[in-house]
Design a protein around this motif. Structure first.
Motif, short mmCIF file in Angstrom:
data_model
loop_
_atom_site.label_atom_id
_atom_site.label_comp_id
_atom_site.label_asym_id
_atom_site.label_seq_id
_atom_site.Cartn_x
_atom_site.Cartn_y
_atom_site.Cartn_z
N GLY A 41 38.07 54.07 44.51
CA GLY A 41 38.64 54.37 45.81
C GLY A 41 38.84 53.15 46.69
O GLY A 41 39.42 53.25 47.75
N PHE A 42 38.33 52.00 46.27
CA PHE A 42 38.49 50.78 47.05
C PHE A 42 39.24 49.74 46.23
O PHE A 42 39.14 49.71 45.00
CB PHE A 42 37.12 50.20 47.47
CG PHE A 42 36.38 51.08 48.42
CD1 PHE A 42 36.66 51.03 49.79
CD2 PHE A 42 35.41 51.96 47.97
CE1 PHE A 42 35.97 51.85 50.66
CE2 PHE A 42 34.72 52.78 48.84
CZ PHE A 42 35.01 52.73 50.20
N THR A 43 39.95 48.88 46.93
CA THR A 43 40.63 47.80 46.22
C THR A 43 39.59 46.78 45.77
O THR A 43 38.57 46.59 46.45
CB THR A 43 41.66 47.11 47.13
OG1 THR A 43 41.01 46.63 48.30
CG2 THR A 43 42.77 48.07 47.51
N PRO A 44 39.83 46.12 44.64
CA PRO A 44 38.84 45.15 44.16
C PRO A 44 38.77 43.93 45.08
O PRO A 44 39.73 43.56 45.73
CB PRO A 44 39.33 44.76 42.78
CG PRO A 44 40.60 45.46 42.54
CD PRO A 44 40.91 46.32 43.72
N GLU A 45 37.59 43.35 45.14
CA GLU A 45 37.39 42.13 45.93
C GLU A 45 38.25 41.01 45.35
O GLU A 45 38.39 40.91 44.13
CB GLU A 45 35.92 41.71 45.85
CG GLU A 45 34.96 42.67 46.47
CD GLU A 45 34.83 42.43 47.97
OE1 GLU A 45 35.05 41.31 48.42
OE2 GLU A 45 34.55 43.41 48.67
N PRO A 46 38.83 40.18 46.19
CA PRO A 46 39.63 39.05 45.66
C PRO A 46 38.78 38.12 44.81
O PRO A 46 37.62 37.85 45.13
CB PRO A 46 40.13 38.35 46.91
CG PRO A 46 40.06 39.37 48.00
CD PRO A 46 38.92 40.27 47.64
N PHE A 47 39.34 37.66 43.73
CA PHE A 47 38.73 36.73 42.78
C PHE A 47 37.54 37.32 42.05
O PHE A 47 36.75 36.58 41.48
CB PHE A 47 38.36 35.40 43.45
CG PHE A 47 39.53 34.71 44.07
CD1 PHE A 47 40.49 34.11 43.27
CD2 PHE A 47 39.71 34.71 45.44
CE1 PHE A 47 41.59 33.50 43.84
CE2 PHE A 47 40.80 34.09 46.02
CZ PHE A 47 41.75 33.48 45.22
N SER A 48 37.41 38.62 42.05
CA SER A 48 36.38 39.26 41.23
C SER A 48 37.00 39.57 39.86
O SER A 48 38.21 39.43 39.64
CB SER A 48 35.87 40.54 41.90
OG SER A 48 36.89 41.52 41.93
N PHE A 49 36.16 40.01 38.92
CA PHE A 49 36.65 40.31 37.59
C PHE A 49 37.69 41.43 37.63
O PHE A 49 38.72 41.35 36.96
CB PHE A 49 35.49 40.71 36.67
CG PHE A 49 35.94 41.10 35.29
CD1 PHE A 49 36.31 40.14 34.38
CD2 PHE A 49 36.03 42.44 34.92
CE1 PHE A 49 36.76 40.49 33.11
CE2 PHE A 49 36.47 42.80 33.66
CZ PHE A 49 36.84 41.82 32.75
N ALA A 50 37.43 42.46 38.43
CA ALA A 50 38.36 43.59 38.52
C ALA A 50 39.70 43.15 39.13
O ALA A 50 40.77 43.61 38.71
CB ALA A 50 37.75 44.72 39.33
N TRP A 51 39.67 42.24 40.08
CA TRP A 51 40.89 41.76 40.73
C TRP A 51 41.73 40.94 39.75
O TRP A 51 42.95 41.10 39.65
CB TRP A 51 40.50 40.92 41.95
CG TRP A 51 41.65 40.42 42.74
CD1 TRP A 51 42.41 41.13 43.62
CD2 TRP A 51 42.18 39.10 42.74
NE1 TRP A 51 43.37 40.34 44.17
CE2 TRP A 51 43.25 39.06 43.65
CE3 TRP A 51 41.83 37.93 42.09
CZ2 TRP A 51 43.99 37.92 43.89
CZ3 TRP A 51 42.56 36.78 42.33
CH2 TRP A 51 43.63 36.79 43.22
N ILE A 52 41.07 40.07 38.99
CA ILE A 52 41.76 39.26 37.98
C ILE A 52 42.30 40.15 36.87
O ILE A 52 43.42 39.97 36.38
CB ILE A 52 40.83 38.16 37.44
CG1 ILE A 52 40.52 37.16 38.56
CG2 ILE A 52 41.45 37.45 36.25
CD1 ILE A 52 39.45 36.16 38.20
#
Length: 122
Positions: A41-52
């Motif tokens: 339900g939330f956008t991934p944190e920038p530069f985290s594994f999920a974001w990359i």
């Protein structure tokens, strides 16, 4: 040249199937990687594994689409070039001259015996 075009369409079907399978595999693995380490339900944190992983996933899907289109362009482009080079047929020879306006064909005047004289060629 019809068999070349049939082969191109068969090759395009096989290429489309391969692209679809690679899309499904990449989408399945990429979706799993994106969901790892992120809060639903939330956008991934920038530069985290999920974001990359989300960025790589979207780039990979686009790359598969461009690869599919490039493959189709190559398949049909090569087929069109082969058809252009080898597909022309020789023009049919013109028929010999018949008579001047009559539907009855006439032979060459030297070899045509006059009617009723019993003439036997030279």
């Amino acid at each position: 040249m019809r068999f070349v075009w049939w082969g191109a369409f068969a090759g395009a079907a096989v290429w489309s199937f391969v692209a679809l399978m690679s899309y499904l595999v990449f989408d399945t693995i990429g979706t799993g990687m994106v969901s790892y380490g992120s809060v639903p339900g939330f956008t991934p944190e920038p530069f985290s594994f999920a974001w990359i992983a989300a960025g790589a996933h979207s780039l990979g899907i686009g790359a598969i689409m461009l690869g599919w289109l490039f493959g189709l362009a190559v398949i049909f482009g090569v087929t069109a070039i082969l058809h252009r080079i080898f597909g022309r047929r020789a023009a049919a020879a013109l028929p010999g001259r018949a008579s001047w306006g009559s539907s009855i064909p006439s032979a060459h005047p030297v070899t045509t015996p006059p009617p009723g004289n019993g003439w036997r060629g030279r």
